[in-house]
Design an enzyme around this catalytic site. Structure first.
Site, PDB file in Angstrom:
ATOM      1  N   GLU A 443      42.955  30.065  38.598  1.00 53.50           N
ATOM      2  CA  GLU A 443      43.550  31.390  38.841  1.00 53.50           C
ATOM      3  C   GLU A 443      43.799  31.638  40.329  1.00 53.50           C
ATOM      4  OE1 GLU A 443      44.594  32.231  36.238  1.00 53.50           O
ATOM      5  OE2 GLU A 443      43.186  31.381  34.813  1.00 53.50           O
ATOM      6  N   GLY A 444      44.172  30.589  41.038  1.00 48.31           N
ATOM      7  CA  GLY A 444      44.394  30.657  42.481  1.00 48.31           C
ATOM      8  C   GLY A 444      43.110  30.309  43.193  1.00 48.31           C
TER       9      GLY A 444
END
Length: 598
Positions: A443-444
């Site tokens: 998620e980054g």
């Protein structure tokens, strides 16, 4: 096997005594009747589900993993996962904070937040199957057409169907502007989608009747880069006009990743072979829907590490009280035994208190953010909605990165408490370390979160949002600044808040001259910001504890909270001085290193 007791008392303390969430949400009409007793009763039952139904599947699920049939492309989840999911759906748990228009129970998001913390403590791999659905649901709720909402949201709310985020591809990682998945318009308004996606959590499984994939793809002749990306609904099974399931769509699992942790979750390589999809939102505006999913996922990932920090702490604490080894440096404490419990040793206590402080500080921040999210969307006052959204935007990368970094520190520390036994699988501690490790990546990555915080959320508006959070700190300092009993908490917080302004301005000036300066400082900067935020919440928790003690409350909970606050400010908070110094060292020692990295 590891044990787990839901931390209901601490959740209640944060919700009702520190943040007073029911009062905060009362101006929102649909939450006007939400009361303390109802929230507590629901979470008590949720804790039973977590500890009694899915905790027993955590170790076995890790050992068994998921299995892919290469012929049918079907994925079988570990033994017991499917049955546990059925109980989850039958209990109405997927619908807790869902929109009543689509079958949800309409409870405040804070209820779902606390429930999911407990699920993550009990079994992160299992929890990811229903957890991913929330982000997909939110994107459709915000950007879907009425027809799309009618078709999908009821069954996603009930848990009959789950959802995924099909974003990245083998060659592009987080740089989604490089994606190659194509969407060809069809005469009936649908699209035929072709491409390959990787790292799709819960991308294929046997737990629900349908999987609703939200897929990023590029329409024919779309602009290059991120400005040419669109978002599509691509269900595993097509849905007929009457809501029944139709034929199998051309989207399937081509392989499962062999991973360090979360073995019980199917991390799928997804092949999209002429699958039929419908567009969500406008052409080339897919990032709008994607960010709804990503922001939900980033808050969710922080919650995953919060859950693992809590369960690792509980097991390490129990072990430290029971395990005897050597004598206390200040003299025997268990004179009737051949050695003392290891909890008498200062460094063992440091490791335990580190995990406890990071769990309880993280819980306060996570609950605060869910209150902000509800206020951003539903508060009747436009200014409150705007301010809540801005502060939540500032805090989201901190929740994702700071809580997951702290989870890494904490689960490793708790494994260390076990000594050699922590490295052995039977105790379960090494699984917490392995499972948490992905949270810092997906998620980054946490570096991307740090760049988002410093470059976009802080420097992007000249520190305006940071100043809004600073006003909250300023109000607390003004309220308690003359209280001698609060000095050990207020003074370091006030000092860092003052330093943060100068620190940010300095980095902004250097970054204006050379963008690499921002990249070099961002990770250290986020960690300083994380401590600033944690310091604020720890000071507020200490404030309430002191007030209760002064009023004659003899509950040891409040003394424990004060002792943990003192530990946090004395042993963890001072890290900020080193971080500011390393951030100020600049980019030259990193970038002028061609010979070193040849």
């Amino acid at each position: 096997m590891p044990q787990y007791s839901p931390p209901l008392r601490d959740m209640q303390f944060v919700m009702h005594e520190v943040l007073k969430v029911t009062d905060e949400l009362k101006p929102i009409a649909k939450y006007a009747d939400a009361d303390v007793d109802t929230i507590n009763a629901i979470l008590e039952e949720g804790g039973k589900f977590a500890s009694e139904v899915i905790l027993p599947l955590n170790v076995s699920g890790d050992e068994e993993g998921c299995k892919l049939d290469p012929v049918t492309h079907a994925v079988t989840t570990p033994k017991g996962f499917k049955e546990a999911y059925k109980k989850y759906v039958e209990g109405g748990w997927p619908a807790l904070s869902g929109d009543p228009e689509f079958g949800g129970q309409g409870l405040p998001l804070v209820v779902n937040q606390c429930f999911y913390e407990m699920l993550n403590s009990a079994n992160q791999a299992w929890t990811m199957y229903p957890g991913l659905t929330h982000g997909a649901h939110a994107a459709l709720h915000s950007h879907g057409t009425d027809e799309q909402k009618k078709t999908y949201l009821h069954k996603m709310t009930s848990g009959e169907w789950t959802g995924t985020m099909c974003l990245t591809e083998p060659h592009c990682g987080t740089d989604l502007g490089l994606m190659r998945t194509k969407a060809e318009p069809q005469p009936d308004g649908s699209y035929k989608i072709t491409g390959n996606k990787i790292f799709i959590s819960a991308g294929e499984h046997d737990m629900a009747g349908n999987i609703i994939h939200l897929v990023l793809a590029r329409v024919t002749d779309a602009p290059a880069g991120i400005k040419g990306v669109s978002l599509f609904i691509v269900p595993k099974f097509l849905v007929n006009a009457d809501g029944t399931l139709g034929e199998r769509n051309g989207i399937y699992c081509g392989g499962l990743e062999h991973k360090m942790g979360i073995h019980g979750n199917a991390t799928a390589q997804i092949v999209i072979d002429g699958a039929i999809g419908t567009m969500v939102g406008q052409p080339n505006k897919g990032m709008q829907g994607m960010f709804v999913m990503m922001n939900a996922a980033r808050l969710g990932v922080g919650n995953q590490s919060l859950g693992l920090t809590e369960v690792a702490y509980q097991n390490a604490l129990a072990y430290a009280k029971d395990r005897i080894q050597m004598r206390s440096l200040s003299g025997p404490k268990a004179k009737d035994k051949p050695a003392d419990p290891i909890i008498v040793h200062p460094d063992v206590r440091k490791m335990l208190l580190t995990a406890k402080a990071y769990a309880e500080g993280g819980r306060a921040l996570a609950i605060y953010c869910t209150v902000l999210l509800d206020k951003e969307h539903y508060h009747p006052d436009e200014k409150v909605r705007k301010d809540s959204g801005e502060i939540l935007s500032l805090l989201t990368p901190i929740v994702k990165a700071f809580l997951t970094d702290n989870g890494h520190i904490s689960t490793n520390a708790c494994m260390q408490v076990f000594g050699g036994h922590g490295f052995i699988k039977e105790w379960g501690m090494e699984q917490f370390v392995r499972d948490n490790r992905i949270n810092m990546i997906y998620e980054g990555t946490n570096t991307i979160q740090s760049l988002d915080l410093l470059a976009r959320k802080v420097l992007g508006n000249n520190g305006a949002t940071l100043k809004k959070f600073g006003k909250l700190i300023g109000a607390l300092v003004a309220e308690e600044g003359v209280n001698e009993k609060m000095a050990e908490f207020i003074n370091p917080l006030a000092y860092l808040a003052d330093q943060m302004t100068k620190f940010t301005t300095e980095l902004g000036f250097k970054g204006f001259q050379n963008a690499d300066e921002v990249g070099a400082a961002a990770v250290d900067y986020l960690r300083v910001a994380g401590h600033l935020v944690f310091g604020y919440f720890w000071a507020r928790m200490a404030q309430v504890a002191l007030q209760e003690i002064a009023a004659g409350n003899t509950d040891s909970f409040y003394l424990a909270k004060l002792q943990t606050a003192r530990f946090y400010f004395a042993k963890l908070f001072p890290e900020t001085a080193t971080l500011m110094r390393t951030a100020r060292s600049g980019s030259k020692v990193l970038m002028d290193t061609d010979a070193a990295l040849a």
